[in-house]
Design a protein around this motif. Structure first.
Motif, short mmCIF file in Angstrom:
data_model
loop_
_atom_site.label_atom_id
_atom_site.label_comp_id
_atom_site.label_asym_id
_atom_site.label_seq_id
_atom_site.Cartn_x
_atom_site.Cartn_y
_atom_site.Cartn_z
N GLY A 98 -12.34 -60.17 15.08
CA GLY A 98 -12.69 -58.76 15.27
C GLY A 98 -13.97 -58.57 16.07
O GLY A 98 -14.47 -57.44 16.21
N ASP A 99 -14.52 -59.66 16.63
CA ASP A 99 -15.79 -59.58 17.35
C ASP A 99 -15.73 -58.64 18.55
O ASP A 99 -16.69 -57.90 18.82
N LEU A 100 -14.63 -58.66 19.26
CA LEU A 100 -14.56 -57.86 20.49
C LEU A 100 -14.60 -56.37 20.19
O LEU A 100 -15.39 -55.62 20.78
N SER A 101 -13.76 -55.92 19.28
CA SER A 101 -13.75 -54.48 18.98
C SER A 101 -15.06 -54.04 18.34
O SER A 101 -15.52 -52.90 18.57
N ARG A 102 -15.69 -54.91 17.55
CA ARG A 102 -16.99 -54.55 16.97
C ARG A 102 -18.05 -54.40 18.06
O ARG A 102 -18.86 -53.46 18.01
N LEU A 103 -18.06 -55.28 19.02
CA LEU A 103 -19.06 -55.20 20.08
C LEU A 103 -18.88 -53.94 20.92
O LEU A 103 -19.86 -53.26 21.26
N ILE A 104 -17.65 -53.63 21.28
CA ILE A 104 -17.43 -52.50 22.18
C ILE A 104 -17.30 -51.17 21.43
O ILE A 104 -17.28 -50.11 22.05
N GLY A 105 -17.21 -51.24 20.10
CA GLY A 105 -17.20 -50.01 19.31
C GLY A 105 -15.93 -49.21 19.41
O GLY A 105 -15.93 -47.99 19.17
N ARG A 106 -14.83 -49.86 19.72
CA ARG A 106 -13.53 -49.19 19.81
C ARG A 106 -12.44 -50.23 19.70
O ARG A 106 -12.70 -51.43 19.86
N PRO A 107 -11.19 -49.80 19.47
CA PRO A 107 -10.09 -50.76 19.47
C PRO A 107 -9.92 -51.38 20.87
O PRO A 107 -10.22 -50.74 21.89
N THR A 108 -9.46 -52.60 20.91
CA THR A 108 -9.19 -53.23 22.19
C THR A 108 -7.90 -52.67 22.79
O THR A 108 -7.09 -52.04 22.10
N ALA A 123 -17.89 -55.89 26.56
CA ALA A 123 -18.60 -56.69 25.54
C ALA A 123 -19.78 -57.41 26.16
O ALA A 123 -20.86 -57.48 25.57
N ALA A 124 -19.60 -57.96 27.35
CA ALA A 124 -20.71 -58.64 28.03
C ALA A 124 -21.85 -57.67 28.30
O ALA A 124 -23.03 -58.01 28.11
N ALA A 125 -21.51 -56.46 28.74
CA ALA A 125 -22.54 -55.46 29.02
C ALA A 125 -23.30 -55.08 27.75
O ALA A 125 -24.52 -54.89 27.79
N VAL A 126 -22.60 -54.98 26.64
CA VAL A 126 -23.26 -54.68 25.36
C VAL A 126 -24.26 -55.77 25.01
O VAL A 126 -25.41 -55.50 24.64
N VAL A 127 -23.83 -57.02 25.13
CA VAL A 127 -24.70 -58.15 24.79
C VAL A 127 -25.93 -58.19 25.69
O VAL A 127 -27.03 -58.53 25.24
N LEU A 128 -25.76 -57.82 26.94
CA LEU A 128 -26.86 -57.87 27.89
C LEU A 128 -27.83 -56.70 27.76
O LEU A 128 -28.95 -56.76 28.29
N THR A 129 -27.43 -55.65 27.07
CA THR A 129 -28.26 -54.45 27.00
C THR A 129 -28.73 -54.10 25.59
O THR A 129 -29.39 -53.09 25.40
N THR A 130 -28.39 -54.94 24.63
CA THR A 130 -28.86 -54.73 23.26
C THR A 130 -29.48 -56.02 22.74
O THR A 130 -29.32 -57.08 23.34
N GLU A 131 -30.17 -55.92 21.64
CA GLU A 131 -30.89 -57.08 21.11
C GLU A 131 -30.11 -57.76 20.00
O GLU A 131 -29.13 -57.23 19.47
N GLY A 132 -30.58 -58.97 19.64
CA GLY A 132 -30.05 -59.67 18.48
C GLY A 132 -28.89 -60.59 18.75
O GLY A 132 -28.16 -60.96 17.83
N HIS A 133 -28.70 -60.98 20.02
CA HIS A 133 -27.53 -61.81 20.35
C HIS A 133 -27.86 -63.26 20.65
O HIS A 133 -26.94 -64.08 20.81
#
Length: 285
Positions: A263-273, A179-189
């Motif tokens: 549900g923020d975590l699974s939404r960010l990583i695009g898969r179930p936790t 999730a951290a990697a997603v936030v660091l590599t995509t916009e809008g956070h």
């Protein structure tokens, strides 16, 4: 673009560097920092920039963060030094001109009443006071906190805690790192506050049941008053101060302070936790 990761020699920071590489970030655009750079030599061997960063050394932090566009500030482990350490790191990020600081906070840090939450709340407040563009990654508990205890649990045939029937939205460290990697590599956070946790919360009674199902042995949950739980932890070899903090964290769990249904975590990583059952199965394999 340079992404700096603090605590890269630690468990979460190390996984965050790996997650950034998995997402296609060039190794030369990642700066892995730690107090002991010998422990992250393997990253240097793979082309990642490695720098020493000691949170007690402001000048060293400024040098370590030089050129940083984005910073992942992984919260430090020593509770009584945490806020001062984080403030120095935030000041260094400001000096570097970072466009984003992603901070690994704790569930409901703004309202939770535990000792741990108070340190995260103070860091969040300092980020706002400094006007740093930031995103708050409010992590719940780690599944590994329980998986590491499995040998003792199996030996005693009991999970021991002070969390009552409070719900815990624990997830794997790798989930939080991704999730951290997603936030660091995509916009809008920028400005976002993510309450991150596992898709399926559980109680410690549920944890005992899950261990029983995989181990094929009856494991029970013993709920203790917080002071007795703290004594049990010190008897197991933990320092008294840490035992007090962990017992206090269990009390927070009893109040659902480590539960989230966002549900923020699974939404960010695009898969179930990672599920509790899968974590137990992997740990006992």
């Amino acid at each position: 673009m340079s992404i700096v990761v603090t605590g890269a020699s630690g468990q979460l920071g190390r996984l965050a560097v790996e997650a950034l590489l998995d997402r296609g970030v060039s190794a030369s655009d990642i700066v892995a920092t730690g107090r002991d750079i010998d422990r992250i030599k393997e990253f240097a061997d793979r082309g990642v920039v490695v720098r020493r960063a000691d949170f007690a050394d402001p000048d060293g932090l400024t040098a370590a963060f030089e050129g940083a566009d984005k910073l992942l500030l992984v919260s430090t482990t020593t509770v009584d030094e945490r806020v001062a350490n984080h403030r120095r790191a935030i000041d260094a990020a400001v000096a570097a001109g970072a466009s984003l600081v992603a901070y690994t906070s704790m569930s409901h840090a703004d309202t939770a009443t535990t000792i741990l939450a108070s340190t995260h709340r103070a860091t969040e407040e300092y980020l706002r006071a400094r006007g740093v563009p930031s995103v708050l990654l409010r992590n719940s508990w780690y599944l590994e906190n329980y998986m590491d205890q499995l040998p003792l649990v199996l030996r005693n045939e009991a999970v021991v805690g002070a969390a009552g029937q409070g719900r815990i939205s624990a997830a794997a460290r790798a989930d939080y790192a991704e999730a951290a990697a997603v936030v660091l590599t995509t916009e809008g956070h920028v400005g976002a506050v993510y309450e991150l946790g596992g898709d399926e919360a559980f109680t410690l009674t549920g944890l005992a049941t899950a261990i029983s199902a995989v181990a094929g042995r009856q494991i029970s949950y013993t709920d203790l008053p917080a002071d007795e739980f703290a004594r049990a932890l010190t008897d197991a070899g933990l320092p008294a101060d840490l035992a007090h903090v962990l017992a206090d964290a269990d009390l927070g769990m009893s109040r659902d302070e480590l539960f989230t249904g966002s549900g923020d975590l699974s939404r960010l990583i695009g898969r179930p936790t990672t599920s509790l059952a899968d974590a137990v199965a992997a740990a006992l394999r």
